[in-house]
Write a protein that holds these residues in place. Structure first.
Motif, PDB file in Angstrom:
ATOM      1  N   GLY A 199      33.987  53.563  53.495  1.00 23.73           N
ATOM      2  CA  GLY A 199      34.663  53.299  54.762  1.00 23.73           C
ATOM      3  C   GLY A 199      36.102  52.875  54.524  1.00 23.73           C
ATOM      4  O   GLY A 199      36.674  53.104  53.448  1.00 23.73           O
ATOM      5  N   ALA A 234      37.796  49.497  55.565  1.00 25.44           N
ATOM      6  CA  ALA A 234      38.041  48.102  55.168  1.00 25.44           C
ATOM      7  C   ALA A 234      37.030  47.222  55.886  1.00 25.44           C
ATOM      8  O   ALA A 234      36.532  47.592  56.954  1.00 25.44           O
ATOM      9  CB  ALA A 234      39.456  47.695  55.585  1.00 25.44           C
ATOM     10  N   PRO A 235      36.749  46.055  55.334  1.00 27.54           N
ATOM     11  CA  PRO A 235      35.842  45.143  56.033  1.00 27.54           C
ATOM     12  C   PRO A 235      36.424  44.718  57.379  1.00 27.54           C
ATOM     13  O   PRO A 235      37.637  44.615  57.531  1.00 27.54           O
ATOM     14  CB  PRO A 235      35.760  43.934  55.092  1.00 27.54           C
ATOM     15  CG  PRO A 235      36.236  44.429  53.756  1.00 27.54           C
ATOM     16  CD  PRO A 235      37.214  45.512  54.050  1.00 27.54           C
ATOM     17  N   ASN A 255      34.095  50.252  50.639  1.00 25.46           N
ATOM     18  CA  ASN A 255      35.295  50.566  51.425  1.00 25.46           C
ATOM     19  C   ASN A 255      36.474  50.857  50.504  1.00 25.46           C
ATOM     20  O   ASN A 255      36.465  50.483  49.333  1.00 25.46           O
ATOM     21  CB  ASN A 255      35.651  49.361  52.313  1.00 25.46           C
ATOM     22  CG  ASN A 255      34.721  49.236  53.505  1.00 25.46           C
ATOM     23  OD1 ASN A 255      34.645  50.110  54.354  1.00 25.46           O
ATOM     24  ND2 ASN A 255      33.980  48.125  53.545  1.00 25.46           N
TER      25      ASN A 255
HETATM   26  N1  URA Z   1      34.360  49.366  59.007  1.00 27.88           N
HETATM   27  C1  URA Z   1      34.575  49.786  57.747  1.00 27.88           C
HETATM   28  O1  URA Z   1      35.315  50.715  57.498  1.00 27.88           O
HETATM   29  N2  URA Z   1      33.942  49.161  56.784  1.00 27.88           N
HETATM   30  C2  URA Z   1      33.106  48.163  57.000  1.00 27.88           C
HETATM   31  O2  URA Z   1      32.565  47.639  56.029  1.00 27.88           O
HETATM   32  C3  URA Z   1      32.892  47.760  58.324  1.00 27.88           C
HETATM   33  C4  URA Z   1      33.531  48.368  59.313  1.00 27.88           C
END
Ligand code: URA
Length: 188
Positions: free
Chosen positions: A47, A49-50, A87
């Motif tokens: 993904g 990012a957190p 991520n």
């Molecule tokens: N969105 C992301 O791209 N990564 C996550 O861990 C949570 C939401």
């Protein structure tokens, strides 16, 4: 490298990520989010990012986007425990802004690329424009989704980020299509 050594190195990397101060995102994060899953996973999901809940728990995709991801995995018949989920950047950007080029470069060159080498997945699924751009150099998800893409000996799929559903409800179906393709590819 032997399987056990790889698992140990992945754990060591995760420990480094948790105390990382290589980019400014360390100043605002609560917890870094190295990634979750089996060191021997056949599939990696990457993904952007957190978000807030990930930052609070230290685990990827546990907030609203993660709950939608779980729902999509369930309807497509994919087991989350069979994946390694991480991520592009491991720390939450302030107010969930898009990670900056320097943050992406620092985090991938220090951590993500080595995670990929260690896990050595048969397939990498990139969720959203940020990972698709970084890993494949494509300008948009639309340009790349719906087909397997090979780069330097690795296989990739690109899909919409599950969070798109919160901006545009009709996009939920597209996310399901993307994971449907992942399931079909895995059956082969
Ligand atoms: N969105 C992301 O791209 N990564 C996550 O861990 C949570 C939401």
């Amino acid at each position: 490298m032997a399987k056990a050594a790889k698992a140990l190195r992945l754990e060591a990397l995760a420990a480094q990520i948790r105390v990382c101060t290589k980019c400014p995102l360390c100043q605002s994060r609560t917890l870094a989010v190295p990634g979750d899953g089996k060191p021997s996973a056949r599939v990696m999901l990457i993904g952007e990012a957190p978000g807030r809940e990930e930052d609070e728990t230290g685990h990827p995709f546990v907030g609203a986007a993660g709950r939608f991801l779980d729902q999509v995995l369930e309807v497509t018949g994919i087991n989350r425990d069979d994946l390694f989920i991480t991520n592009i950047v491991k720390c939450r950007p302030p107010n969930n802004r898009t990670p900056r080029a320097g943050e992406v470069e620092t985090c991938t060159s220090n951590y993500l690329f080595e995670q990929i080498e260690l896990i050595n997945p048969a397939l990498i699924m990139l969720l959203g424009g940020v990972p698709a751009k970084k890993m494949l150099g494509v300008k948009s998800v639309n340009e790349a989704r719906g087909r397997m893409i090979e780069r330097v000996g690795r296989q990739y799929l690109v899909g919409y980020h599950p969070a798109v559903r919160f901006y545009r409800e009709d996009m939920g179906e597209k996310v399901e299509e993307d994971f449907g393709l992942l399931k079909r590819v895995l059956k082969k």
